[in-house]
Design an enzyme around this catalytic site. Structure first.
Site, PDB file in Angstrom:
ATOM      1  N   GLU A  35       0.822  -1.213   0.000  1.00  0.00           N
ATOM      2  CA  GLU A  35       0.000   0.000   0.000  1.00  0.00           C
ATOM      3  C   GLU A  35       0.852   1.257   0.000  1.00  0.00           C
ATOM      4  O   GLU A  35       0.409   2.316  -0.454  1.00  0.00           O
ATOM      5  CB  GLU A  35      -0.934   0.000   1.215  1.00  0.00           C
ATOM      6  CG  GLU A  35      -1.974  -1.107   1.178  1.00  0.00           C
ATOM      7  CD  GLU A  35      -2.848  -1.096   2.416  1.00  0.00           C
ATOM      8  OE1 GLU A  35      -3.017  -0.014   3.021  1.00  0.00           O
ATOM      9  OE2 GLU A  35      -3.356  -2.165   2.795  1.00  0.00           O
ATOM     10  N   THR A  37       4.313   1.559  -1.262  1.00  0.00           N
ATOM     11  CA  THR A  37       5.311   1.801  -2.326  1.00  0.00           C
ATOM     12  C   THR A  37       5.105   0.989  -3.598  1.00  0.00           C
ATOM     13  O   THR A  37       5.876   1.147  -4.547  1.00  0.00           O
ATOM     14  CB  THR A  37       6.727   1.485  -1.792  1.00  0.00           C
ATOM     15  OG1 THR A  37       6.828   0.081  -1.499  1.00  0.00           O
ATOM     16  CG2 THR A  37       7.043   2.301  -0.551  1.00  0.00           C
ATOM     17  N   ARG A  38       4.084   0.139  -3.653  1.00  0.00           N
ATOM     18  CA  ARG A  38       3.950  -0.747  -4.819  1.00  0.00           C
ATOM     19  C   ARG A  38       3.828   0.032  -6.120  1.00  0.00           C
ATOM     20  O   ARG A  38       4.461  -0.330  -7.134  1.00  0.00           O
ATOM     21  CB  ARG A  38       2.727  -1.664  -4.659  1.00  0.00           C
ATOM     22  CG  ARG A  38       2.497  -2.539  -5.900  1.00  0.00           C
ATOM     23  CD  ARG A  38       1.235  -3.362  -5.813  1.00  0.00           C
ATOM     24  NE  ARG A  38       1.395  -4.510  -4.923  1.00  0.00           N
ATOM     25  CZ  ARG A  38       0.819  -4.628  -3.752  1.00  0.00           C
ATOM     26  NH1 ARG A  38       0.026  -3.650  -3.302  1.00  0.00           N
ATOM     27  NH2 ARG A  38       0.993  -5.691  -3.008  1.00  0.00           N
ATOM     28  N   GLU A  99       7.838 -11.465   7.361  1.00  0.00           N
ATOM     29  CA  GLU A  99       8.732 -11.573   6.207  1.00  0.00           C
ATOM     30  C   GLU A  99      10.145 -11.121   6.588  1.00  0.00           C
ATOM     31  O   GLU A  99      11.143 -11.774   6.257  1.00  0.00           O
ATOM     32  CB  GLU A  99       8.188 -10.707   5.069  1.00  0.00           C
ATOM     33  CG  GLU A  99       8.752 -11.006   3.709  1.00  0.00           C
ATOM     34  CD  GLU A  99       7.980 -10.240   2.645  1.00  0.00           C
ATOM     35  OE1 GLU A  99       7.080 -10.834   2.023  1.00  0.00           O
ATOM     36  OE2 GLU A  99       8.270  -9.048   2.449  1.00  0.00           O
TER      37      GLU A  99
END
Length: 549
Positions: A35, A37-38, A99
């Site tokens: 949301e 930096t994509r 992650e």
């Protein structure tokens, strides 16, 4: 022997975690909060990687839930580099935090490279979880599925990642420049040898690669020697370094098997001409090293590896053209003979050592089981075989490959045969160092093999000197050739070398021990003493002399 169940359990545990490096599938893994930096920075960075043909994993799912999938875990584990893009709301995503935790686990387990990028967020905010990160953790604490232990792990992961060298967007006026610098850094880390770092042949050599690389790019080290016994991995180490750093030089050349090539007709001359062509290019015919050629080479930044040098003549011929090398040029020489390196006035000599038991087991298993954890029925046999190989990489590779997909009965048979005679391929390689000795050096070596391993050097020299030779120089030669070593002035040697030497003596007369030059087995000694053969008199003299002293 390390055969206890506790030790093997520890070994197997290591195989399930950090001991086997995963196969490289991706060069870069991109970690980011979609949301944030994509649609902008991450997409620009990904496209820049694509233009450079850098194989990059990007998870472009719009809805990523809270628990990361097994396929994503695998992608992280099988990547060479992870680029972590920290943004203001990064810590609000449990997915991102999980992650990041996995990425840092891979860094610790497999030496994965992690590059943090701080995009519109200060590194101190990430490191100390202040500002927006503090607010995010306050919300996470309210989450019914998040406990204090999990929060602590995430805080530790953020702190550790923020302490790594990375990029801060506030240091750049243009985002395009930031993207360019990140890509260039990744390209440099991959371009020199992304595949070789994961080669199974490099087990236990990672620290040596790093050490030698640092030395070669430090002041005062332009010529470096790699010294060790045959089969210990000198060529493997030199090859890995060559592949990793060669592209940082204008010209580079790896000259392999110099010993074998120099024994051929015109061998050294042919090697010199090949070297000249490689460094100067095809536009300069191979008609010797003229003044013009010397001048051209002296202006070039070159990197040369001379592999398996056995005498000074070889290296003097090949290095004759490099008297006036550019100060940034580098040379590596690998040899079994330390004296050669001394004569060449190396700036540094790197001594190869046997693999630790852990690395030896790993290397053996990688070849015997092709990267899979050892089968339970074979664990104990593997441990015993690894013990017998005594950390020699070549022995471990040959034995492991030989036993791949063989039955348990065949493994046991191999183990039994190894007790009486070393594996043929290993023996052949080990004999290279022995065959390079002159007759008196061979004689001293076989005497030590059969009678004097474990004795004080002064005592051994005193005994051998009674045979009208000065043993001191011959023992020095054997040490330089890595055929024997001294520890606290006691002569010793690797067990496989001892077995190789005794096999040489056994071959003098396979069926009749009394015809051999030396005896060491008590049953053979008892048998031949009964018949008082001529050769045994020397043996009796040795025993008498030892006890007398």
């Amino acid at each position: 022997m390390r055969s206890t169940s506790h030790h093997l359990q520890q070994l197997m545990a290591s195989f399930s975690s950090s001991s086997i490096t995963p196969k490289l599938e991706y060069e870069v893994f991109l970690s980011f909060r979609g949301e944030d930096t994509r649609q902008n920075f991450t997409s620009h960075l990904y496209e820049a990687f694509r233009r450079k043909n850098i194989k990059t994993f990007i998870d472009d799912k719009l809805n990523r839930g809270e628990e990361i999938s097994s396929s994503l875990l695998k992608a992280i584990e099988h990547s060479k580099i992870s680029v972590v893009i920290f943004s203001k709301d990064y810590a609000s995503s449990r997915w991102c935090l999980n992650e990041l935790e996995e990425i840092l686990k891979c860094k610790k387990a497999y030496d994965q490279i992690v590059i943090p990028v701080f995009h519109d967020v200060d590194p101190s905010v990430v490191r100390n979880q202040t500002g927006d990160f503090e607010k995010a953790f306050a919300e996470l604490e309210k989450h019914v599925m998040v406990d204090s232990e999990m929060l602590t792990r995430w805080r530790t992961a953020l702190r550790d990642a923020a302490n790594l060298s990375g990029y801060d967007s506030k240091d750049y006026r243009k985002e395009a420049d930031l993207v360019k610098d990140i890509v260039n850094t990744v390209w440099k880390k991959l371009n020199y040898n992304s595949s070789v770092i994961y080669s199974k042949d490099l087990v236990g050599l990672e620290s040596s690669i790093e050490e030698i690389e640092n030395l070669l790019f430090s002041k005062g080290v332009s010529k470096l020697g790699i010294w060790g016994i045959g089969g210990i991995g000198k060529t493997t180490l030199a090859s890995a370094i060559f592949k990793k750093i060669s592209k940082q030089f204008e010209e580079s050349y790896f000259i392999s098997n110099i010993r074998e090539e120099s024994e051929k007709s015109r061998g050294l001359n042919d090697l010199c001409q090949k070297l000249s062509s490689a460094i100067l290019g095809d536009e300069y015919p191979n008609h010797g090293f003229t003044f013009t050629k010397r001048s051209l080479i002296s202006r070039k930044k070159v990197f040369i590896v001379f592999d398996d040098v056995t005498n000074l003549e070889q290296i003097q011929c090949l290095m004759g053209v490099f008297d006036n090398l550019d100060s940034k040029s580098r040379i590596i020489i690998t040899t079994r003979d330390k004296h050669v390196l001394r004569n060449c006035e190396m700036d540094h000599i790197h001594e190869m050592t046997m693999l630790s038991y852990h690395n030896a087991f790993q290397l053996f298993a990688l070849h015997a089981f092709k990267g899979n954890p050892p089968i339970e029925d074979y664990i104990e046999l593997s441990s015993r075989l690894v013990d017998d190989a005594k950390g020699l990489p070549l022995a471990l590779k040959v034995l492991g490959s030989f036993l791949f997909e063989r039955t348990e009965r065949e493994w046991k048979s191999t183990l039994q045969n190894l007790k009486t005679s070393p594996h043929g391929d290993v023996q052949k390689v080990l004999k290279i160092s022995y065959e390079g000795l002159d007759d008196k050096q061979k004689c001293v070596f076989l005497d030590i093999v059969c009678h004097f391993k474990g004795y004080k050097r002064d005592l051994v020299e005193a005994i051998l000197n009674t045979r009208d030779l000065d043993a001191h120089i011959y023992i020095n030669v054997l040490i330089e050739r890595c055929l024997i070593t001294t520890s606290f002035d006691t002569i010793t040697m690797h067990d496989l070398l001892e077995e190789m030497g005794r096999e040489i003596v056994r071959q003098e007369s396979i069926d009749n021990p009394g015809e051999r030059s030396r005896l060491w087995d008590h049953e053979d000694i008892f048998s031949v003493l009964k018949y008082n053969t001529v050769r045994v008199k020397t043996l009796i003299f040795y025993f008498y002399f030892i006890h007398k002293l």
